[in-house]
Motif scaffolding. Structure first.
Motif, PDB file in Angstrom:
ATOM      1  N   LEU A  75       0.832  -1.212   0.000  1.00  0.00           N
ATOM      2  CA  LEU A  75       0.000   0.000   0.000  1.00  0.00           C
ATOM      3  C   LEU A  75       0.865   1.260   0.000  1.00  0.00           C
ATOM      4  CD1 LEU A  75      -2.975  -0.856   2.392  1.00  0.00           C
ATOM      5  CD2 LEU A  75      -3.072  -0.373  -0.049  1.00  0.00           C
ATOM      6  N   GLY A  76       1.936   1.255   0.788  1.00  0.00           N
ATOM      7  CA  GLY A  76       2.855   2.400   0.805  1.00  0.00           C
ATOM      8  C   GLY A  76       3.532   2.587  -0.541  1.00  0.00           C
ATOM      9  N   GLN A  77       3.949   1.467  -1.148  1.00  0.00           N
ATOM     10  CA  GLN A  77       4.602   1.529  -2.460  1.00  0.00           C
ATOM     11  C   GLN A  77       3.625   2.037  -3.524  1.00  0.00           C
ATOM     12  OE1 GLN A  77       6.081  -2.296  -3.690  1.00  0.00           O
ATOM     13  NE2 GLN A  77       7.182  -1.472  -5.440  1.00  0.00           N
ATOM     14  N   ILE A  78       2.394   1.549  -3.486  1.00  0.00           N
ATOM     15  CA  ILE A  78       1.379   1.987  -4.452  1.00  0.00           C
ATOM     16  C   ILE A  78       1.132   3.486  -4.315  1.00  0.00           C
ATOM     17  CG2 ILE A  78      -1.100   1.849  -4.978  1.00  0.00           C
ATOM     18  CD1 ILE A  78      -0.845  -1.213  -4.393  1.00  0.00           C
ATOM     19  N   GLN A  79       1.005   3.966  -3.085  1.00  0.00           N
ATOM     20  CA  GLN A  79       0.773   5.401  -2.857  1.00  0.00           C
ATOM     21  C   GLN A  79       1.945   6.236  -3.361  1.00  0.00           C
ATOM     22  OE1 GLN A  79      -2.131   6.860  -1.690  1.00  0.00           O
ATOM     23  NE2 GLN A  79      -1.092   8.692  -2.421  1.00  0.00           N
ATOM     24  N   ALA A  80       3.170   5.783  -3.070  1.00  0.00           N
ATOM     25  CA  ALA A  80       4.360   6.518  -3.513  1.00  0.00           C
ATOM     26  C   ALA A  80       4.436   6.561  -5.038  1.00  0.00           C
ATOM     27  CB  ALA A  80       5.615   5.879  -2.925  1.00  0.00           C
ATOM     28  N   LEU A  81       4.131   5.451  -5.692  1.00  0.00           N
ATOM     29  CA  LEU A  81       4.171   5.414  -7.159  1.00  0.00           C
ATOM     30  C   LEU A  81       3.079   6.285  -7.774  1.00  0.00           C
ATOM     31  CD1 LEU A  81       4.924   1.611  -7.661  1.00  0.00           C
ATOM     32  CD2 LEU A  81       6.433   3.519  -8.275  1.00  0.00           C
TER      33      LEU A  81
END
Length: 171
Positions: A63-69
């Motif tokens: 979820l953190g990676q998706i938000q950052a991307l």
């Protein structure tokens, strides 16, 4: 060059986002299967808790990676939109003969003037201009001149004079 770099960066981020979302969906399906296996008794309570913690940790990271991307991709889109707006704005002002206050306000977002620094060659002062929709385009360091204050002379124009009243400064 910036638009080209942002385009490849955006494509790379889009590919990574697709992979991260796909993995997130897989982890969600694993949660569902894990719960079913726990309810049916095919997996022990300890193993269920261990695997549940592992999958939850991975899901939070995804979820953190998706938000950052998504944020990075939005930034690329904003940069591209700003580049177009900057080009349109500059096209309107090609060949201007005089820089008026109105033109300056339309073209420049802010001007940053830094403290003067003393060097061996004299005093220098850095000035950065942040253009509207274009950001910073280079920076300049100028030789700073020390200006004398008018009141340090004998006849100060800012002091009250007999018969004239006070002189006010308006910026």
């Amino acid at each position: 060059m910036n638009a080209k770099a942002d385009g490849s960066k955006g494509k790379n981020n889009a590919d990574r986002l697709k992979v991260a979302k796909k993995r997130y969906e897989e982890v969600t399906r694993l949660f569902d299967r894990l719960y079913e296996e726990s309810v049916s008794g095919r997996i022990s309570h300890d193993n269920f808790n261990r695997l549940m913690d592992k999958h939850q940790t991975e899901q939070e990271q995804l979820l953190g990676q998706i938000q950052a991307l998504e944020d990075a991709m939005q930034e690329v889109k904003d940069n591209q939109r700003n580049a177009v707006r900057w080009a349109e704005l500059m096209a309107q002002y090609v060949g201007i003969q005089e820089l008026t206050a109105e033109n300056l306000n339309l073209l420049v977002e802010r001007i940053e003037v830094y403290d003067r620094t003393e060097t061996n060659a004299g005093a220098e002062q850095m000035i950065k201009i942040c253009y509207r929709f274009g950001g910073y385009i280079g920076e300049r360091v100028f030789s700073a001149k020390v200006l004398k204050h008018p009141c340090r002379k004998n006849a100060c124009p800012l002091k009250e004079r007999k018969g004239y009243g006070k002189i006010s400064l308006v910026s």
